[in-house]
Design an enzyme around this catalytic site. Sequence first.
Site, PDB file in Angstrom:
ATOM      1  N   TYR A 116      20.678  44.094  22.495  1.00  0.00           N
ATOM      2  CA  TYR A 116      20.918  44.452  23.895  1.00  0.00           C
ATOM      3  C   TYR A 116      20.654  45.938  24.125  1.00  0.00           C
ATOM      4  O   TYR A 116      21.141  46.798  23.390  1.00  0.00           O
ATOM      5  CB  TYR A 116      22.370  44.135  24.284  1.00  0.00           C
ATOM      6  CG  TYR A 116      22.699  44.619  25.678  1.00  0.00           C
ATOM      7  CD1 TYR A 116      22.230  43.938  26.790  1.00  0.00           C
ATOM      8  CD2 TYR A 116      23.439  45.777  25.879  1.00  0.00           C
ATOM      9  CE1 TYR A 116      22.493  44.383  28.069  1.00  0.00           C
ATOM     10  CE2 TYR A 116      23.721  46.237  27.158  1.00  0.00           C
ATOM     11  CZ  TYR A 116      23.239  45.530  28.255  1.00  0.00           C
ATOM     12  OH  TYR A 116      23.495  45.984  29.520  1.00  0.00           O
TER      13      TYR A 116
ATOM     14  N   SER B 151      36.439  72.678  31.990  1.00  0.00           N
ATOM     15  CA  SER B 151      36.315  74.074  32.353  1.00  0.00           C
ATOM     16  C   SER B 151      35.967  74.223  33.825  1.00  0.00           C
ATOM     17  O   SER B 151      35.260  73.386  34.394  1.00  0.00           O
ATOM     18  CB  SER B 151      35.237  74.746  31.501  1.00  0.00           C
ATOM     19  OG  SER B 151      34.995  76.063  31.941  1.00  0.00           O
TER      20      SER B 151
ATOM     21  N   LYS C 120      18.695  51.776  45.423  1.00  0.00           N
ATOM     22  CA  LYS C 120      17.506  51.863  44.571  1.00  0.00           C
ATOM     23  C   LYS C 120      17.125  50.440  44.153  1.00  0.00           C
ATOM     24  O   LYS C 120      17.878  49.771  43.458  1.00  0.00           O
ATOM     25  CB  LYS C 120      17.800  52.722  43.333  1.00  0.00           C
ATOM     26  CG  LYS C 120      16.704  52.677  42.275  1.00  0.00           C
ATOM     27  CD  LYS C 120      17.146  53.350  40.992  1.00  0.00           C
ATOM     28  CE  LYS C 120      16.136  53.122  39.880  1.00  0.00           C
ATOM     29  NZ  LYS C 120      16.565  53.744  38.605  1.00  0.00           N
TER      30      LYS C 120
ATOM     31  N   LEU D 126      26.192  62.723  27.102  1.00  0.00           N
ATOM     32  CA  LEU D 126      25.154  63.498  26.419  1.00  0.00           C
ATOM     33  C   LEU D 126      25.547  63.892  25.011  1.00  0.00           C
ATOM     34  O   LEU D 126      24.673  64.107  24.163  1.00  0.00           O
ATOM     35  CB  LEU D 126      24.821  64.755  27.232  1.00  0.00           C
ATOM     36  CG  LEU D 126      24.315  64.519  28.658  1.00  0.00           C
ATOM     37  CD1 LEU D 126      24.071  65.859  29.357  1.00  0.00           C
ATOM     38  CD2 LEU D 126      23.056  63.676  28.669  1.00  0.00           C
TER      39      LEU D 126
END
Length: 529
Positions: free
Chosen positions: A452, A36, A75, A349
Amino acid sequence: MVKSVVIVGGGTSGWMTASYLRAAFGDRIDVTLVESKNVPTIGVGEATFSTIRHFFNYLGLDEREWMPECQATYKLAIRFENWRSQGHHFYHPFERLRAVNGFPLTDWWLNERPSGRFDKDCFVIASLCDANRSPRYLSGALFEQDFTEGGAERGYRTTLTEQDTQFPYAYHFDAALLARYLTRYGTDRGVRHVLDDVVSVNLDERGWISDVVTKEHGALAGDLFIDCTGFRGMLLNKALSVPFMSYQDTLPNDRAVALRVPVNMAERGIRPCTTATAQEAGWIWTIPLFGRVGTGYVYASDYCTPDEAERTLREFVGPAADDLEANHIRMRIGRSESSWVNNCVAIGLSSGFVEPLESTGIFFIQNAVEQLVKHFPSERWDDRLRQSYNRQVANVMDGVREFLVLHYHAAARADNDYWKDATTRQVPDGLAERLEQWQVKLPDSETVFPHYHGFEPYSYTAMLLGLGGLPVQAPPALRLFDGAAASRELRIVRDQSRELVGRLPSQYEYFARLHDLPPERRVAHGAPR
């Protein structure tokens, strides 16, 4: 064979999936992605695991090319602030523990306690983070040549399965910019990109998805459908009615509020780590990119309102937060009972999510799409492939859940109802027994979550020693050993740390050069922070 794949939803999960499938199978399958124009990327965080390098390696992407376009930085660790007490911090680094006479260096540290900082005594990376150092020299060489860059130099691509060393860094990046970058990558390689709203999902007589109907392009048919619609779970949870299994009984937080904060990084400097700062009802992430900071408050709605959370976040950021738009997010914490049902696979998600405390969201996407390639179906749709896929994906999420529960259960902080409840909250099956074991013997490969899930025993050890809420001890056997070799190794860590801090450039200096800024703009003026 399955010839056509339809991905519903874009963003990081959709475009990571589309790009990976195209890299894996080329034009032997057709890939269509429909997204969308009106649904923004959630982007609860932009930090990753060190294993993400395998994804970029698989796509053949050079970090010197994609990182500047995505405002990315390195990081090396997560810095935890105030989880033990106000003003206290420690690092969970991307660095395996050294061993002396068969015992991890942290065991020897517990026996000798040369200082109050286990992370600086046992890991080199903690000092690099404190000093804002880059893991690469200005030449591009990695600070530790024992680390391999991947399989490219050996003529093949690598996946999570080949993670035989602990690579020393991951990335911070702007998730929306990465999705845009991967959109170009995918469409250049034949992914059909449809910008439209999916208004309905049609099932055949077996209950399998036959097509999805869009507002402007009509029906999009395919063999395999991938649900990347986020927390909505439009295909898997809604159309196919697959149950969602909540983790809220063991993890407290269910909401977040986020800000994108423009920052002068030459003045501030760039920490090579994600920072997780404990608050009254959760914690605040700080993710430094090249040009801005991503920050957000992850909290429990039982203890804090959205207005209170936004106010706390703005006060934490300071004047730079003025007039910035806040993004409020309801998080669905848990996983779908099965991530692959019939001809539908949920990735991202819609499959599951465990709060962003250890930057696992993108790791879940990477793991899921790698496993999909390894379990890719034929026209027979062998159910044993589905079962194997679902088992592996569920184990990864359940294992991460257990590791995150440890963060709260083992935290020494207990200064309000939130923290008292978080440290005494129910723990998943199996963890209670492991917690008892770790109090007399620090975690090893035999006593952590057995499947794992991306985390090694040293990660559990780092959290137990840093959080300070559970009593731990050195193995009694060490009292019978000569500790000279361990003391020598601890000195080596200290000397190597000091040498590297002196030789490596700052993060800002490295990325200012990578962005080709003029020489006068390549020096950070701010103190490390």
